[in-house]
Write an enzyme that holds these catalytic residues in place. Structure first.
Site, PDB file in Angstrom:
ATOM      1  N   GLU A 103       4.328   2.227   3.412  1.00 21.19           N
ATOM      2  CA  GLU A 103       5.222   1.235   4.027  1.00 21.19           C
ATOM      3  C   GLU A 103       5.887   1.926   5.210  1.00 21.19           C
ATOM      4  OE1 GLU A 103       5.663  -1.943   3.290  1.00 21.19           O
ATOM      5  OE2 GLU A 103       4.979  -2.184   1.213  1.00 21.19           O
ATOM      6  N   GLU A 142       2.952  -7.780   9.789  1.00 13.96           N
ATOM      7  CA  GLU A 142       3.187  -6.335   9.797  1.00 13.96           C
ATOM      8  C   GLU A 142       2.440  -5.693  10.962  1.00 13.96           C
ATOM      9  OE1 GLU A 142       2.563  -5.179   5.672  1.00 13.96           O
ATOM     10  OE2 GLU A 142       3.922  -6.775   5.014  1.00 13.96           O
ATOM     11  N   HIS A 182       1.214  -0.810   5.408  1.00 12.27           N
ATOM     12  CA  HIS A 182       2.113  -1.979   5.441  1.00 12.27           C
ATOM     13  C   HIS A 182       3.381  -1.596   6.191  1.00 12.27           C
ATOM     14  CE1 HIS A 182       0.184  -4.588   2.286  1.00 12.27           C
ATOM     15  NE2 HIS A 182      -0.458  -3.452   2.105  1.00 12.27           N
ATOM     16  N   HIS A 201      -1.066  -8.000   5.618  1.00  9.51           N
ATOM     17  CA  HIS A 201       0.018  -8.966   5.807  1.00  9.51           C
ATOM     18  C   HIS A 201       0.208  -9.249   7.292  1.00  9.51           C
ATOM     19  CE1 HIS A 201       1.511  -7.699   1.623  1.00  9.51           C
ATOM     20  NE2 HIS A 201       0.844  -8.837   1.551  1.00  9.51           N
TER      21      HIS A 201
END
Ligand code: 0X9
Ligand code: CA
Ligand code: CA
Ligand code: CA
Ligand code: ZN
Length: 317
Positions: A271, A72, A198, A69
């Site tokens: 994450e 990020e 992420h 992404h």
């Protein structure tokens, strides 16, 4: 480029230079290649770290992927930290040396360089997530395991989770697929483990994402227990919250479902920082060292189990 206040983040050219320097400084254990090009023609860099790096040895192969992404930006910093640690500390730190000698570590610092360059091109962040192919495809909805199956992605081109026109319609996911497929040697997948980084929410996630069920075809109760046990142990070291991916929300076409569903590669999604808050995708560059070093122990633990993750529940391989 990045705003001046965030100039310690590495843009694509700076990532490239850093990777070249790592390979040049440590030629015996690091080598840089590419898995092919992005939609706009940027190389998707692949750093290999291992002893006898020029030889494909019979060692568990571990893949770290970052920046599917675009926005990020803390995640390529995480991949670069792993690359720097597992080269600079070789020969001095016993745990690092042992892992470099007994694993083949593959690092893709940016799966989505087109998107990330677009995100910073004006000097003001654009909150861009997808790749730069037409309306943009969410790469982490474009992988070909139960693609589009379950309401965990969108068929609308304008959506942030647009899954693309077909599984692997994005060049970037094709390149990852082809690389992983190429690691089937003698009929056996050599890559045993993956972490896909992420931001944000401080989570350690394991498959599947497409279903809320803990087990599923191709994911037995014992395998689920191994995933959860190692996931919780890693989360113990970094203070993240461990859970199944679908506990966050249902997703389909993600890299982790594909890696596990296709090859039984032990895969986690991390994450990273922050846990919550506005501006979550754009923490100041002052936090880079703290928030990437926060995962040093989890990465070390993960590598140590890469020979046989079920060992974490006294299982065998
Ligand atoms: O939606 C995503 O792809 C991830 N969150 S993010 O904010 N970084 O976009 C979460 C994915 C969780 N599900 C799986 N990993 N399957
Ligand atoms: Ca700053
Ligand atoms: Ca080796
Ligand atoms: Ca090998
Ligand atoms: Zn993401």
């Amino acid at each position: 480029d990045f705003p001046t206040a965030d100039s310690n983040y590495h843009n694509y050219a700076e990532q490239t230079a850093e990777l070249r320097k790592i390979a040049a400084d440590h030629p015996a254990i690091a080598s840089l290649s590419t898995i092919g090009k992005s939609f706009q023609g940027r190389d998707l860099w692949l750093l290999k770290i291992s002893d006898n790096v020029g030889t494909d040895e019979a060692e568990p192969e571990v893949l770290f992927t970052c920046q599917q992404h675009a926005r990020e930006h803390l995640t390529p910093e995480m991949c670069l930290r792993i690359a720097n640690r597992y080269t600079d500390l070789y020969g001095t730190d016993a745990a690092v040396t042992n892992m470099v000698n007994t694993r083949e570590i593959w690092i893709v610092t940016s799966v989505n360089p087109d998107g990330s360059e677009y995100d910073i091109a004006t000097g003001n962040y654009r909150s861009w997530r997808k790749n730069r192919q037409g309306p943009g495809t969410d790469l982490n909805r474009n992988f070909g395991y139960r693609w589009g199956c379950c309401g965990g992605s969108s068929g609308s081109t304008g959506s942030e989770t647009y899954r693309g026109t077909a599984a692997f319609s994005a060049p970037e996911t094709q390149r990852i697929r082809d690389f992983v497929n190429s690691r089937v040697v003698g009929g056996r997948q050599q890559v045993t483990a993956n972490i896909d980084f992420h931001t944000f929410s401080e989570l350690v996630l394991w498959p599947f994402g497409y279903t809320t069920a803990d087990t599923a075809p191709g994911l037995s109760a014992a395998e689920q227990r191994a995933f959860a046990t190692l996931g919780r142990q890693m989360a113990q070291t970094n203070g993240y919250t461990p859970e199944q991916a679908s506990d966050l929300y249902i997703t389909d076409g993600t890299i982790d479902d594909w890696l596990w569903g296709t090859y039984k590669i032990w895969t986690y999604t991390f994450e990273m920082y922050p846990r919550s808050g506005n501006g979550g995708f754009y923490p100041p560059d002052e936090v880079i060292t703290r928030e990437t070093s926060r995962n040093d122990q989890a990465v070390a633990l993960f590598l140590s189990y890469a020979d046989c993750v079920p060992r974490v529940i006294n299982g065998t391989c």
